[in-house]
Design an enzyme around this catalytic site. Structure first.
Site, PDB file in Angstrom:
ATOM      1  N   ASP A  95       0.858  -1.176   0.000  1.00 29.82           N
ATOM      2  CA  ASP A  95       0.000   0.000   0.000  1.00 29.82           C
ATOM      3  C   ASP A  95       0.900   1.233   0.000  1.00 29.82           C
ATOM      4  O   ASP A  95       2.039   1.188   0.472  1.00 29.82           O
ATOM      5  CB  ASP A  95      -0.905  -0.026   1.241  1.00 29.82           C
ATOM      6  N   GLY A 224     -11.422   3.598  -0.541  1.00 30.43           N
ATOM      7  CA  GLY A 224     -12.386   4.436   0.160  1.00 30.43           C
ATOM      8  C   GLY A 224     -13.722   3.788   0.435  1.00 30.43           C
ATOM      9  O   GLY A 224     -14.712   4.481   0.676  1.00 30.43           O
ATOM     10  N   ASP A 274      -7.920  -7.587   0.813  1.00 27.01           N
ATOM     11  CA  ASP A 274      -7.044  -7.623   1.983  1.00 27.01           C
ATOM     12  C   ASP A 274      -7.791  -7.046   3.164  1.00 27.01           C
ATOM     13  O   ASP A 274      -8.717  -6.245   2.993  1.00 27.01           O
ATOM     14  CB  ASP A 274      -5.768  -6.805   1.754  1.00 27.01           C
TER      15      ASP A 274
END
Length: 379
Positions: A95, A224, A274
């Site tokens: 990430d 998001g 994930d």
């Protein structure tokens, strides 16, 4: 070395679920897939050997924000990248740290240039820009790297969500430009996934999906949608994004979620997931099983000498009893955290593997509808 590739192996006839194969320079990933979260280069309470042999993880995650702060890029480069540093030689995704900058860091200031923030560890000041985040991920050396984005909170005002989305798109352009200027450090290909934003506004989600699709990246992410919104809203916007994203590229729904969230996401066309839930909840005594959810601390398990879950192909799940695991939790033994974490991850990997088999067999949709009520049961 070759860029990431994706091939479809089958599509469910009664939903949008897909079974596919992702090929990277560190190995093949069969989708749909769940990716254990190894934030600082380690999946909490689980060794790499257990990830290989018992859990059979095909890919794990690292996090740019955390690895940048500790151990630092100098150490990672000296080791030859995260694969050599932590001994995990299958694919890794990192990430970008964007979510952590906005959720963990203090006194942050967002500008067109990037984000100035204060470390949650020692209060030191740092600047993340799209360029620096790409450089850090070059040093980490993950197979899949994420674009630097801003993740707005839920709920957000429309004006803020639109400005945030537009900033994320401009930052994405800079991420691609930076990667084009800098070579891979370790002799294999790194693949950038852009991230859809737009909060919970249909027109923004649509606009962001179209922009990300136009970038022609090797894969795409939906961001998001694990920030507190209702489940049905998450499904609605996941469907919207999947309908726009190209079918010949893998789709990654970030930070999701419960077993039933994952199955619903698969049915909408998502390939990659994930979440910290299996390990975090496991460390707190919540077990996900093929028969339902178990709070192992409950007294009812004190004399239950059946194994945790005989249906899983996991030695830990089929060796230790519920009574013994409860005893370990009550006694505050570290082994309890390890057993629960291994079991929950093995369950999540079983779940996506079974979903894949059902997609290929042609009965995924009916199986999903039957199994979700079972998985939600509180035992």
């Amino acid at each position: 070395m070759a860029a990431l590739s994706f091939e479809l192996a089958g599509v469910d006839s009664n939903s949008k679920a897909r079974a596919g194969v992702i090929t990277t320079d560190h190995g093949v990933i069969q989708t749909p897939i769940f990716m254990p979260v190894g934030t600082v280069g380690s999946v909490k309470a689980v060794t790499q050997q257990q990830l290989y042999s018992e859990i059979n993880a095909q890919i794990i995650l690292g996090n740019t924000y955390h690895l940048y702060l500790r151990p630092g890029v100098d150490v990672l480069e000296a080791a030859g990248g995260l694969h050599h540093f932590n001994g995990w030689h299958r694919p890794i995704l990192t990430d970008s740290g964007g979510y952590q900058v906005f959720s963990l860091a203090e006194n942050r200031k967002i500008t067109e240039q990037g984000v100035l923030f204060q470390s949650h560890i020692d209060g030191s000041r740092h600047l993340f820009t799209p360029e620096s985040v790409m450089d850090i991920q070059r040093s980490i050396g993950a197979d899949i790297i994420m674009a630097f984005d801003e993740c707005p909170p839920y709920p957000s005002e429309y004006t803020y969500a639109r400005k945030s989305m537009e900033l994320t798109h401009r930052w994405l352009d800079r991420c691609f430009a930076r990667l084009a200027e800098t070579p891979d450090k370790y002799g294999y290909t790194q693949n950038l996934f852009p991230i859809i934003q737009g909060s919970t506004f249909p027109d923004l989600r649509r606009a962001s999906s179209e922009y990300i699709a136009s970038c022609n990246a090797t894969g795409n992410a939906i961001g998001g949608l694990s920030v507190g919104e209702p489940e049905e809203m998450m499904y609605e916007y996941t469907a919207l994004c999947c309908d726009i994203l190209p079918a010949d590229k893998p789709r990654y729904l970030m930070g999701v979620g419960t077993p039933w969230n994952i199955l619903e996401g698969i049915s909408l066309g998502v390939d990659m997931f994930d979440c910290v839930m299996p390990t975090r909840n496991g460390r707190n005594g919540m077990l996900f099983t093929t028969q339902g959810v178990v709070n192992i601390r409950n007294k009812k398990w004190a004399t239950d000498f059946s194994v945790i879950d005989p249906s899983l192909d996991c030695e830990t799940s089929r060796y230790y009893t519920k009574a013994y695991l409860r005893h370990l939790f009550v006694a505050n033994e570290i082994l309890a955290l390890q057993i629960a974490s291994i079991h929950n991850l093995a369950f999540y990997l079983w779940l996506v593997k079974e979903a894949r088999l059902r997609i290929l067999a042609g009965d995924f949709d009916s199986w999903k509808k039957n199994i979700i009520p079972v998985l939600k049961q509180r035992l």
